[in-house]
Design an enzyme around this catalytic site. Structure first.
Site, PDB file in Angstrom:
ATOM      1  N   ILE A 209       0.825  -1.211   0.000  1.00  0.00           N
ATOM      2  CA  ILE A 209       0.000   0.000   0.000  1.00  0.00           C
ATOM      3  C   ILE A 209       0.862   1.266   0.000  1.00  0.00           C
ATOM      4  CG2 ILE A 209      -1.607   1.362   1.438  1.00  0.00           C
ATOM      5  CD1 ILE A 209      -3.081  -0.760  -0.030  1.00  0.00           C
ATOM      6  N   CYS A 210       2.003   1.236   0.730  1.00  0.00           N
ATOM      7  CA  CYS A 210       2.800   2.461   0.798  1.00  0.00           C
ATOM      8  C   CYS A 210       3.383   2.820  -0.568  1.00  0.00           C
ATOM      9  CB  CYS A 210       3.887   2.365   1.868  1.00  0.00           C
ATOM     10  SG  CYS A 210       5.070   1.064   1.564  1.00  0.00           S
ATOM     11  N   THR A 211       3.718   1.798  -1.368  1.00  0.00           N
ATOM     12  CA  THR A 211       4.204   2.062  -2.725  1.00  0.00           C
ATOM     13  C   THR A 211       3.092   2.692  -3.558  1.00  0.00           C
ATOM     14  OG1 THR A 211       5.725   0.192  -2.646  1.00  0.00           O
ATOM     15  CG2 THR A 211       5.124   0.988  -4.820  1.00  0.00           C
TER      16      THR A 211
END
Lengths: 427, 525
Positions: A209-211
């Site tokens: 998700i952070c990417t």
């Protein structure tokens, strides 16, 4: 009885000239006790066979079985026909788009191959119980879903009653992806089962998700951002329909704009659809090879005219024709057919949440939202909401404070067709 | 000279008029979506331009055709003068049971196959193959591929010689099957492939960094970088930097010994600030790229000795002009293939990753221009780009005439040594053909087939036990075209035909044998 009479009436002299050549005489590798002639041909009258899936593999399987002489075929499929099926699902025509696959396929086979009865069921395999599956001699699967395969595999293993030989239903499973495919014969409880080989599946690419949220690099990251984060944010509870071109266009426009902002190239409408639908390339030729292989094994099993596959055939067609036939071994700790507990070593420092993450990552378990119990103690439950809320505080606690070293734990999930029992040891 | 100028201009013009990337696809693209993801529009265009001739309307040939009609082959002809027998009506899905009996087998099969795809053209030709071979050999020249299943041995020999005699005539797929056993062979002179869909990743050239990459890696100020930026330096940049520093300290040499390599990795690990930076962990895992020398892959280097390069003429196929340029490109330092613009994903942030990607892209473009200067003829830019992009996977297959395996001294003996099971299956099917050549339509005995096998294999032949397994199956079912065997072959032969027609992926070179008693396939060559 009525079926048998119709079937016999439709058999013209010479109809089975080709197939009969291998049923009237043994080959060098045929079992010595085999009885050629009428006993070998009796499968045409007394075998009921189930085909799961009427898609790319299913269409081919139904046509093969009908020509080989199977007269009483049942087929289950929950899908309806889409235009993108027509490049390989050869029992369907453009005018069939929107119709249930099982029904259209059954109609076509009965029209084309006289004397064959195909009984369709448009619905889920989970709608049917043990009584239903017990009526068949053999089950052939042509599915594209891991979850459905795990369910039928677990169901057929569970059905085996050692005192009733008829309860053992051979399961022949086919699968394809582009130019690759495999066919396997599973004798529930006797050979390696579908669950035993779960770790052979390709790992699905999952983007963190952070990417997606912060550091997109690939066009896929922009598409995931649009579908995973922006859709729910902007469109709320509205359900995304990946078959709806308007929905794909909406996602494509967002993803393309984001890609432009970040100077990332390569977002296209087709890629957007491919990513959100998780489209797997599929062609007629690979399906033909794998379906033929499945039906050839079914034919050898019911007629005993030749030894059948023990137990795995895989094929790759990208560079020449490469295939490998081998015996896949049973996994003693297989949660479906193994009987032994799965041992899991857990660092003492892990919280329940960290432990759950590690379960989700495991290729041999493949679970999405696991709930945990140890004895009668509820460690964490994903549902119902009240129970989730009540057990949520446990997520931050150390697993080692809740579950004793060496004790058993039960993992359940809606996607798991069984309870997974594991033994926890701390390291 | 210009190659395919017109076609490429049309393609270019079309792309400019309606960019295919921006909206929902048209009806045709939707129908073919699942295959376009494998062979793209270029493969589809090739399929739609192909004309396939199939000899005989058997269960096997209609199974093959089904898998060519569905993906949208341009044209097919079934050449078959026979009428449908009760036996045919029982094993062929593209006949309508008893109602087809007595009708033209070609017409019935074409009619039912055409139901599968409106955009395909199909012709039923009831002429006699023997007569065409005798009086109209030019008949075959209008096709791009000929497929023959269980064609009578003398006719097959004539046909294969005819098609082999002139390299401009179409390739021939020979298919033989009986009962559970089968084999097929593609007769072609030469088959060149640019897009093999190779799974090998082209080199990132970390050991031989191009100037802009080296400059970028050396310009970074690791010590004063903020932590977020530091944690997102792509591993490629880290490796280029550490390798350059290492070389300075080690007389220009990359790490060689196991100890040096360990020290190299420790140097990477030592740069970390928190000791959990994922980009540095990735750099350590990929460290081998720093000492793996980028050179021309041996498979590609071997092509530089290909006879196709000798006496290259302006009208030689573009592939060989491209190969010639590639050879000359790699003769110059640093002796590598043109750079690929494709950068794999890696731990990084958008800014640094996209910057690196642009460096690769710009350099790849420069090298492509250098490459173009080495071309002896004018070739369309799209084709040059495709070639440069796929240069690490290009292939040339050189085939042999049908029958060479059985007829040329020592070949079969070698094959029997290398893979007895596979070679015996082939030999058994050759023995069956030899039997049918002498006594058409008669059921052979095991002894008869054994004698034929020994004659083909020549003096000194000791039959491996696998031969009896294969011969026994053929004695059991010498004329059986079993639906499952037909469907299995239908898939395999269509798959190979698609690879030949699209010049994508790699077709078989040799004979593919199938044993559906043992559930295996193999290659004999």
């Amino acid at each position: 009885m009525a079926t048998a009479t119709v079937a016999q009436a439709a058999d013209w002299p010479g109809r089975y000239h080709h197939v009969d050549q291998v049923l009237e005489q043994p080959g060098p590798r045929t079992d010595e006790a085999w009885m050629p002639g009428a006993p070998a041909k009796s499968f045409r009258e007394n075998i009921k066979i189930l085909v799961i899936g009427a898609g790319g593999l299913g269409c081919e399987i139904l046509a093969n079985l009908a020509l080989m002489g199977f007269k009483d075929i049942h087929v289950i499929d929950m899908d309806t026909i889409d235009v993108s099926n027509l490049n390989r699902q050869f029992l369907f025509r453009p005018s069939d788009v929107g119709r249930p696959k099982a029904i259209a396929a059954a109609e076509f086979i009965m029209k084309r191959v006289p004397g064959v009865t195909v009984t369709p069921y448009h619905g889920k395999i989970q709608d049917k119980g043990t009584d239903y599956y017990m009526q068949f001699t053999l089950v052939i699967c042509g599915l594209d879903s891991v979850e459905a395969r795990r369910w039928i595999n677990a169901t057929l293993v569970d059905m085996v009653d050692e005192e009733n030989q008829d309860s053992l239903k051979p399961l022949i499973d086919g699968g394809t992806e582009g130019f690759r495919g495999q066919a396997r014969v599973i004798l529930p409880t006797i050979t390696s089962c579908y669950e035993c080989s779960l770790d052979m599946l390709n790992k699905q690419t999952a983007f963190p998700i952070c990417t997606i949220a912060n550091t997109p690099r690939l066009p896929e990251h922009c598409i995931e951002w649009a579908s995973v984060l922006e859709w729910p944010r902007v469109r709320g509870d509205e359900k995304m329909d990946t078959d709806n071109p308007d929905h794909i266009t909406w996602l494509y426009n967002l993803a393309a704009a984001r890609a432009k902002d970040f100077k990332i190239e390569g977002v296209t409408w087709a890629l957007t659809q491919g990513v959100v639908k998780n489209i797997i390339p599929a062609i007629a030729s690979t399906n033909a090879i794998i379906a033929a292989s499945c039906c050839n094994e079914a034919f050898k099993i019911v007629t005993s005219c030749a030894p059948y596959l023990d137990n795995y055939f895989m094929m790759i067609g990208t560079d020449g024709v490469y295939s490998y036939t081998f015996q896949h071994e049973k996994r003693p700790e297989c949660p479906v057919c193994g009987g032994e507990l799965l041992d899991i070593s857990v660092p003492r420092s892990w919280t329940v949440e960290r432990f759950i993450e590690s379960l989700i990552e495991r290729q041999d378990i493949q679970v999405k939202k696991p709930s945990l119990m140890s004895g009668a103690k509820q460690i964490y439950f994903q549902a119902p909401p009240q129970l989730e809320a009540a057990t949520r505080p446990n997520l931050e606690k150390l697993l080692s404070d809740l579950v004793a070293d060496g004790s058993e734990m039960t993992v359940t999930a809606t996607t798991l067709p069984f309870n997974l029992n594991v033994r926890i040891t701390y390291i | 000279m210009s190659i395919d100028t017109q076609a490429h201009n049309i393609e270019e013009a079309t792309v400019q008029i309606s960019p295919v990337t921006q909206g929902p696809p048209d009806a045709k693209t939707r129908r073919y979506d699942r295959q376009l993801r494998l062979w793209a529009a270029s493969g589809q265009n090739a399929l739609e331009g192909a004309r396939v001739l199939v000899l005989g309307g058997t269960a096997t040939t209609t199974s093959i055709l089904k898998n060519l009609v569905l993906p949208g082959i341009g044209h097919f002809t079934i050449l078959d003068s026979a009428k449908v027998t009760p036996e045919d009506a029982g094993n062929n899905f593209f006949l309508e049971g008893q109602s087809s009996i007595g009708k033209s087998r070609a017409k019935e099969a074409v009619r039912l196959l055409l139901e599968l795809n409106d955009s395909v053209e199909g012709v039923a030709d009831e002429s006699d193959l023997e007569e065409i071979l005798k009086k109209r050999p030019e008949y075959f020249a209008t096709f791009s591929l000929v497929i023959a299943h269980n064609v009578e041995p003398q006719q097959l020999a004539q046909l294969s010689s005819l098609l082999w005699a002139d390299a401009s005539l179409p390739p021939l797929v020979v298919v033989r099957s009986a009962g559970f056993l089968a084999e097929f062979y593609i007769q072609f002179h030469e088959h060149t492939i640019i897009d093999t869909h190779s799974e090998t990743m082209p080199s990132l050239r970390i050991d031989k960094p191009f100037p802009a990459l080296l400059e970028h890696a050396m310009s970074l100020d690791f010590a004063n970088m903020d932590l977020v930026e530091f944690e997102h330096v792509p591993y490629v940049v880290i490796l280029v930097r550490v390798l350059e520093e290492w070389k300075k300290a080690h007389g220009g040499q990359a790490p060689k010994t196991a100890d040096e390599r360990k020290a190299f990795k420790q140097q990477i690990a030592g740069m970390q600030r928190k000791h959990d930076e994922e980009n540095f962990e990735e750099a350590e895992a990929q460290a081998y790229r720093a000492w793996a020398t980028t050179s021309v892959p041996s498979d590609v280097a071997a092509l530089f000795a290909d006879p196709g390069l000798i006496g290259l003429k302006p009208d030689s196929p573009p592939f060989f002009h491209l190969l010639d340029a590639l050879k000359r490109f790699t003769e110059r330092p640093p002796h590598v293939l043109p750079l690929s613009a494709t950068l794999p994903d890696m731990k990084s942030d958008t800014k640094q990753y996209v910057h690196l990607q642009r460096l690769y892209k710009a350099r790849a473009e420069e090298e492509k221009e250098e490459f173009k200067k080495l071309l002896g003829v004018q070739i369309h830019d799209g084709l040059v780009s495709e070639f440069v992009k796929n240069a690490h996977g290009i292939k040339i297959l050189r085939g042999r005439r049908w029958g060479a395996l059985d007829e040329e001294e020592g070949d079969l003996a070698n094959a029997l040594q290398n893979g007895p099971r596979e070679a015996c299956t082939h030999l058994a099917l050759s023995a069956l053909s030899a039997h049918f050549a002498k006594a058409p339509g008669t059921k052979p005995t095991l002894e008869q087939l054994q004698a034929e096998a020994y004659t083909i294999a020549g003096k000194g032949f000791q039959a491996p036990e696998e031969l009896e397994h294969a011969l026994g199956e053929l004695v059991r079912a010498p004329t059986a075209d079993i639906p499952t065997t037909a469907a299995f072959l239908g898939g395999l032969v269509a798959q190979e035909a698609i690879k030949v027609i699209t010049t994508q992926y790699v077709p078989i070179n040799g004979s593919c044998v199938v044993d559906l008693v043992g559930s295996w396939t193999g290659i004999v060559n």
